[in-house]
Design a protein around this motif. Structure first.
Motif, PDB file in Angstrom:
ATOM      1  N   PRO A 255      25.859   2.782 -38.438  1.00 20.02           N
ATOM      2  CA  PRO A 255      25.508   1.363 -38.368  1.00 20.02           C
ATOM      3  C   PRO A 255      26.648   0.443 -37.933  1.00 20.02           C
ATOM      4  N   HIS A 256      27.883   0.955 -37.933  1.00 19.91           N
ATOM      5  CA  HIS A 256      28.992   0.135 -37.424  1.00 19.91           C
ATOM      6  C   HIS A 256      28.917  -0.022 -35.912  1.00 19.91           C
ATOM      7  N   ARG A 257      27.948   0.638 -35.285  1.00 21.21           N
ATOM      8  CA  ARG A 257      27.731   0.515 -33.841  1.00 21.21           C
ATOM      9  C   ARG A 257      26.326  -0.013 -33.514  1.00 21.21           C
ATOM     10  N   ASP A 258      25.635  -0.530 -34.519  1.00 23.50           N
ATOM     11  CA  ASP A 258      24.285  -1.044 -34.290  1.00 23.50           C
ATOM     12  C   ASP A 258      24.335  -2.440 -33.671  1.00 23.50           C
ATOM     13  N   ASP A 259      23.173  -2.933 -33.250  1.00 20.40           N
ATOM     14  CA  ASP A 259      23.105  -4.222 -32.569  1.00 20.40           C
ATOM     15  C   ASP A 259      21.753  -4.875 -32.856  1.00 20.40           C
ATOM     16  N   ILE A 260      21.598  -6.118 -32.407  1.00 21.07           N
ATOM     17  CA  ILE A 260      20.325  -6.831 -32.493  1.00 21.07           C
ATOM     18  C   ILE A 260      19.846  -7.112 -31.073  1.00 21.07           C
ATOM     19  N   CYS A 261      18.581  -6.876 -30.803  1.00 22.66           N
ATOM     20  CA  CYS A 261      17.987  -7.166 -29.494  1.00 22.66           C
ATOM     21  C   CYS A 261      17.218  -8.484 -29.555  1.00 22.66           C
ATOM     22  N   PHE A 262      17.327  -9.272 -28.488  1.00 23.21           N
ATOM     23  CA  PHE A 262      16.587 -10.531 -28.372  1.00 23.21           C
ATOM     24  C   PHE A 262      15.779 -10.492 -27.082  1.00 23.21           C
ATOM     25  N   TYR A 263      14.477 -10.561 -27.225  1.00 23.26           N
ATOM     26  CA  TYR A 263      13.594 -10.571 -26.058  1.00 23.26           C
ATOM     27  C   TYR A 263      12.897 -11.928 -25.980  1.00 23.26           C
ATOM     28  N   VAL A 264      13.001 -12.566 -24.834  1.00 20.66           N
ATOM     29  CA  VAL A 264      12.294 -13.818 -24.577  1.00 20.66           C
ATOM     30  C   VAL A 264      11.305 -13.554 -23.458  1.00 20.66           C
ATOM     31  N   ASN A 265      10.037 -13.715 -23.774  1.00 17.83           N
ATOM     32  CA  ASN A 265       8.973 -13.367 -22.820  1.00 17.83           C
ATOM     33  C   ASN A 265       9.167 -11.952 -22.274  1.00 17.83           C
ATOM     34  N   ASP A 266       9.506 -11.027 -23.210  1.00 17.49           N
ATOM     35  CA  ASP A 266       9.673  -9.592 -22.921  1.00 17.49           C
ATOM     36  C   ASP A 266      10.890  -9.277 -22.056  1.00 17.49           C
ATOM     37  N   ILE A 267      11.796 -10.212 -21.884  1.00 14.38           N
ATOM     38  CA  ILE A 267      13.027  -9.984 -21.112  1.00 14.38           C
ATOM     39  C   ILE A 267      14.215  -9.983 -22.070  1.00 14.38           C
ATOM     40  N   ASP A 268      15.103  -9.011 -21.924  1.00 14.60           N
ATOM     41  CA  ASP A 268      16.300  -8.926 -22.768  1.00 14.60           C
ATOM     42  C   ASP A 268      17.206 -10.111 -22.444  1.00 14.60           C
ATOM     43  N   VAL A 269      17.205 -11.107 -23.323  1.00 15.08           N
ATOM     44  CA  VAL A 269      17.928 -12.347 -23.041  1.00 15.08           C
ATOM     45  C   VAL A 269      19.438 -12.154 -23.129  1.00 15.08           C
ATOM     46  N   ARG A 270      19.887 -11.094 -23.804  1.00  9.98           N
ATOM     47  CA  ARG A 270      21.329 -10.823 -23.858  1.00  9.98           C
ATOM     48  C   ARG A 270      21.882 -10.547 -22.472  1.00  9.98           C
ATOM     49  N   THR A 271      21.106  -9.804 -21.678  1.00 15.31           N
ATOM     50  CA  THR A 271      21.568  -9.363 -20.360  1.00 15.31           C
ATOM     51  C   THR A 271      21.050 -10.240 -19.233  1.00 15.31           C
ATOM     52  N   TYR A 272      19.789 -10.633 -19.333  1.00 14.51           N
ATOM     53  CA  TYR A 272      19.148 -11.300 -18.199  1.00 14.51           C
ATOM     54  C   TYR A 272      18.813 -12.784 -18.443  1.00 14.51           C
ATOM     55  N   GLY A 273      19.036 -13.257 -19.647  1.00 15.64           N
ATOM     56  CA  GLY A 273      18.702 -14.641 -19.940  1.00 15.64           C
ATOM     57  C   GLY A 273      19.725 -15.621 -19.391  1.00 15.64           C
ATOM     58  N   SER A 274      19.280 -16.839 -19.109  1.00 13.51           N
ATOM     59  CA  SER A 274      20.203 -17.894 -18.688  1.00 13.51           C
ATOM     60  C   SER A 274      21.022 -18.358 -19.890  1.00 13.51           C
ATOM     61  N   GLN A 275      22.081 -19.115 -19.637  1.00  8.65           N
ATOM     62  CA  GLN A 275      22.896 -19.624 -20.738  1.00  8.65           C
ATOM     63  C   GLN A 275      22.059 -20.517 -21.648  1.00  8.65           C
ATOM     64  N   GLY A 276      21.163 -21.318 -21.048  1.00  2.00           N
ATOM     65  CA  GLY A 276      20.298 -22.171 -21.851  1.00  2.00           C
ATOM     66  C   GLY A 276      19.380 -21.373 -22.750  1.00  2.00           C
ATOM     67  N   GLN A 277      18.824 -20.289 -22.223  1.00  2.00           N
ATOM     68  CA  GLN A 277      17.957 -19.434 -23.035  1.00  2.00           C
ATOM     69  C   GLN A 277      18.732 -18.770 -24.164  1.00  2.00           C
ATOM     70  N   GLN A 278      19.944 -18.344 -23.859  1.00  2.00           N
ATOM     71  CA  GLN A 278      20.769 -17.694 -24.876  1.00  2.00           C
ATOM     72  C   GLN A 278      21.132 -18.668 -25.995  1.00  2.00           C
ATOM     73  N   ARG A 279      21.478 -19.892 -25.648  1.00  2.00           N
ATOM     74  CA  ARG A 279      21.846 -20.882 -26.661  1.00  2.00           C
ATOM     75  C   ARG A 279      20.634 -21.304 -27.487  1.00  2.00           C
ATOM     76  N   THR A 280      19.479 -21.410 -26.849  1.00  2.00           N
ATOM     77  CA  THR A 280      18.268 -21.758 -27.588  1.00  2.00           C
ATOM     78  C   THR A 280      17.900 -20.637 -28.553  1.00  2.00           C
ATOM     79  N   ALA A 281      18.050 -19.390 -28.117  1.00  2.00           N
ATOM     80  CA  ALA A 281      17.778 -18.254 -28.992  1.00  2.00           C
ATOM     81  C   ALA A 281      18.740 -18.239 -30.175  1.00  2.00           C
TER      82      ALA A 281
END
Length: 362
Positions: A255-281
């Motif tokens: 678990p010291h290598r686990d993470d949390i995933c955030f999907y906005v409209n089924d898109i991984d916002v960590r990788t593909y989200g805009s800065q605005g989407q990331q801040r809103t999340a």
């Protein structure tokens, strides 16, 4: 629960400080690097034993001093309590509750629940997984003493196993002792994973409505816990990857290598989200944290806002302000015009200049 007052001595840039707080909103305003955040940090340390910055005790003590004192006076369930934290440069910190020293920091956790919100939290989505794990750990350690127990013991076992992996490169006969530490890792790590998964599931139920409102119904958010290893395969995976661990002299699984995933409209916002989407999340996540803690402790936590308002646009700022109307909140900012315009009731305003704190008339 309420924070009534805080006393500091030889703490960072403060020689001495005695400051009181009201049940509503207290504002600490002034230019940057004057000591506003130091007050929030001291409050947080008194409630959790840890700096939100991750600072070591020796770095908190005022320069050229050997020790520092924090005294926090609180009320919980109509009963007053005093928390003493004594930081010492070359010794472990000393903590007392109502004059009685405690042997383990876990005894303090849960006496008062605090949520810290800083500009760095708005980058929690786009930054690395360590910050997201820290977010989970800081909250769960306050809410769940068994989580704290398992998390501390997991980290102790992890440290011992990593030390052993280094020693084996010099003495291969120690290799058989890895089985013992594998057992401990699986025992405590399994419980850590279970509690984290449950926490994220609870947050996920709350965050959807908040995020939907913030985005005007245009976005649907989904949060999930991303395991480095499944509980069922944990022990076998540790054994299979033992050669890799020996090669890198560190444990690659757990678990010291686990993470949390955030999907906005089924898109991984960590990788593909805009800065605005990331801040809103990120904002949705913190607001959901407030609501979840309220429901779990059947009380309101204390909210510490560190210069967050300047980082938010008017829509997000107003939503945050609406969310804190019934919560004791201590806010740092470089100016308080936004609060005056928001029609919020402000109980106290302090000006902070080079470690000097002066109450202002409202």
């Amino acid at each position: 629960m309420l924070i009534n007052s805080l006393e500091l001595s030889t703490y960072r840039n403060y020689d001495n400080l005695d400051i009181t707080f009201d049940p509503g909103i207290t504002i600490l305003y002034g230019d940057n690097a004057q000591g506003k955040t130091n007050i929030l940090e001291a409050v947080y340390i008194a409630g959790t034993t840890k700096s939100h910055r991750g600072s070591k005790d020796k770095d908190i003590i005022k320069f050229n001093e050997d020790e520092s004192h924090i005294r926090l006076y609180i009320t919980k369930n109509d009963v007053g309590h005093k928390i003493d934290v004594h930081l010492r440069r070359n010794k472990n910190k000393y903590i007392a509750i109502d004059g009685q020293s405690i042997k383990k920091s876990g005894e303090l956790l849960g006496l008062i629940n605090m949520i810290f919100f800083s500009p760095e939290d708005l980058s929690i989505i786009k930054n690395g997984p360590a910050g997201r794990r820290r977010f989970i750990n800081l909250e769960l350690c306050q809410l769940n003493k068994m989580y704290f127990y398992n998390y501390v013991n997991y980290n102790k076992a992890l440290e011992q196993r990593n030390t052993l992996l280094k020693q084996i490169s010099f003495n291969n006969r120690l290799k058989d002792t890895l089985d013992l530490w594998d057992t401990y890792l699986v025992q405590y790590g399994t419980e850590v994973i279970k509690e984290r998964q449950h926490f994220i599931e609870q947050l996920n139920d709350i965050v959807k409505g908040i995020h939907n409102h913030l985005t005007g119904g245009k976005e649907l958010i989904e949060i999930s816990y991303e395991n480095n290893v499944s509980i069922e395969d944990y022990e076998n995976t540790l054994r299979k990857k033992r050669d890799i661990d020996l090669k890198y002299q560190s444990t690659q699984t757990g678990p010291h290598r686990d993470d949390i995933c955030f999907y906005v409209n089924d898109i991984d916002v960590r990788t593909y989200g805009s800065q605005g989407q990331q801040r809103t999340a990120a904002l949705s996540l913190k607001l959901a944290e407030i609501e979840l803690v309220k429901s779990l402790i059947h009380d309101t936590p204390v909210l510490l806002l560190d210069d967050v308002m300047s980082e938010l646009d008017s829509n997000r700022r107003n939503y945050l302000l609406d969310s804190i109307k019934d919560i004791q909140t201590i806010v740092t900012c470089t100016g308080y015009d936004d609060f005056i315009k928001s029609r919020l009731t402000i109980d106290k305003i302090y000006e902070v200049v080079k470690g000097n704190v002066k109450e202002m008339k409202i």
